[in-house]
Design an enzyme around this catalytic site. Structure first.
Site, PDB file in Angstrom:
ATOM      1  CG  ASP A   8      -1.546   1.090   1.747  1.00 10.33           C
ATOM      2  OD1 ASP A   8      -2.282   1.386   0.116  1.00 10.33           O
ATOM      3  OD2 ASP A   8      -1.418   2.238   2.650  1.00 10.33           O
ATOM      4  CB  SER A   9       0.391   4.407  -0.766  1.00 11.00           C
ATOM      5  OG  SER A   9      -0.797   4.730   0.250  1.00 11.00           O
ATOM      6  CB  CYS A  72      -2.979   0.196  -2.153  1.00 13.21           C
ATOM      7  SG  CYS A  72      -3.485   1.688  -3.014  1.00 13.21           S
ATOM      8  CD  GLU A 151       0.076   6.654   6.239  1.00  7.83           C
ATOM      9  OE1 GLU A 151       1.636   7.156   6.613  1.00  7.83           O
ATOM     10  OE2 GLU A 151       0.003   6.261   5.772  1.00  7.83           O
ATOM     11  CB  CYS A 183      -8.930   4.841   0.246  1.00  5.18           C
ATOM     12  SG  CYS A 183      -8.001   4.727   1.091  1.00  5.18           S
ATOM     13  CG  HIS A 185      -4.901   5.046   4.098  1.00  4.41           C
ATOM     14  ND1 HIS A 185      -4.518   4.487   2.987  1.00  4.41           N
ATOM     15  CD2 HIS A 185      -3.604   5.745   4.827  1.00  4.41           C
ATOM     16  CE1 HIS A 185      -3.032   5.022   3.370  1.00  4.41           C
ATOM     17  NE2 HIS A 185      -2.966   5.190   4.259  1.00  4.41           N
TER      18      HIS A 185
HETATM   19  N1  DGL Z   1      -5.326   3.295   0.850  1.00 10.68           N
HETATM   20  C1  DGL Z   1      -4.996   3.195  -0.486  1.00 10.68           C
HETATM   21  C2  DGL Z   1      -6.557   3.121  -1.013  1.00 10.68           C
HETATM   22  O1  DGL Z   1      -6.460   2.272  -0.818  1.00 10.68           O
HETATM   23  C3  DGL Z   1      -3.775   4.257  -1.130  1.00 10.68           C
HETATM   24  C4  DGL Z   1      -4.721   6.048  -0.355  1.00 10.68           C
HETATM   25  C5  DGL Z   1      -3.995   7.353  -0.925  1.00 10.68           C
HETATM   26  O2  DGL Z   1      -2.087   6.739  -0.959  1.00 10.68           O
HETATM   27  O3  DGL Z   1      -3.776   8.109  -1.171  1.00 10.68           O
HETATM   28  O4  DGL Z   1      -6.673   3.008  -2.181  1.00 10.68           O
END
Ligand code: DGL
Length: 268
Positions: A8-9, A72, A151, A183, A185
């Site tokens: 993931d990012s 992600c 984050e 997402c 997150h």
């Molecule tokens: N957690 C990621 C997603 O599901 C990436 C969020 C990001 O880096 O913008 O899209």
């Protein structure tokens, strides 16, 4: 026992990894957080694609991952097809906004989708919406700025509530009855989103569905989840400040002790 890579990012994919660690122990997990490039959601498609290919290659070559979970939604939307085409010997499992489960849950056929700008604009996601019956109505809500708040080293509920107030105004309550958390997150702030929107709005996330998919691949003969007698491992990789990442991860993963987990600085 398999070696399974997750990427993931940043912290988001941990919401999926935590489910895998508790339901599918006894495997070696490698979690790669591309923290130097977080967030992905404002980047363009070709960049996300190239990055996804590089990360998949690294997880496979340097860490021996046979299975890669693209934890992600943004990277899945933009890169999964290319990753599968370049690495046909690997099993690549992605995550996409839970539009289908939401369609089974909604009473009003009006569904909100909170996801990154890149996911909402991607071809793959729009093809998914186009495949749904015409009487469903979808409200796309870009989460611009929300990943950065999640984050932060310490969750600041006041700032997150302020973000929700301006971007997910309660007036939208009458627009949809089901909101997709598109997402990885966002499950970490599910409590705040639910209390902001009220109990009548159903929230959908797809972490469990991804782990079910992973379980079917790892244990095709097995019914349900069973504990494994083998001891698995977890390794974390990130490309900025491993100690900071570990402390943020530990705050989010309250059920998973990370005290013995090794975090490596990644030169990628
Ligand atoms: N957690 C990621 C997603 O599901 C990436 C969020 C990001 O880096 O913008 O899209």
């Amino acid at each position: 026992m398999s070696t399974i890579g997750f990427f993931d990012s940043g912290l988001g994919g941990l919401s999926v990894l935590e489910v895998a660690l508790s339901q599918l122990p006894g495997h070696d997990y490698v979690y790669l957080a591309d923290t130097a490039n977080n967030p992905y959601g404002e980047k363009d498609g070709p960049w996300i694609k190239a990055r996804g290919l590089l990360i998949a290659e690294h997880l496979s070559r340097a860490h021996g991952c046979e299975v890669i979970v693209v934890a992600c939604n943004t990277a899945t939307a933009e890169a999964i097809q290319d990753i599968r085409a370049h690495f046909p010997a690997l099993r690549i499992i992605g995550i996409e906004p839970g539009v289908k489960p939401a369609s089974l849950q909604t009473q009003t056929k009006r569904i909100g989708i909170l996801a990154t700008k890149a996911t909402l604009e991607s071809k793959k996601f729009n093809a998914l919406l186009a495949s749904m019956p015409a009487d469903f109505e979808f409200f796309k809500i870009p989460g611009t700025g929300l990943v950065e708040l999640i984050e932060e080293p310490t969750r600041n509920d006041q700032l997150i509530r302020a973000w929700l107030m301006s971007n997910l105004p309660p007036t939208r309550e009458c627009a949809y009855d089901t909101l997709v958390l598109g997402c990885t997150h966002y499950p970490f702030i599910k409590d705040l989103i639910q209390s902001h929107l009220g109990p009548s709005i159903a929230l959908i996330d797809t972490g469990q569905a991804v782990v079910n998919h992973l379980a079917r691949h790892l244990h095709p003969q097995q019914q349900g989840f069973q504990t494994s007698p083998q001891q698995g491992s977890l390794q974390i990789l990130c490309n900025i400040d491993p100690n900071l990442f570990l402390s943020k991860a530990q705050k989010l993963l309250q059920r998973t002790p990370l005290s013995n987990v090794e975090v490596q600085l990644l030169a990628l």
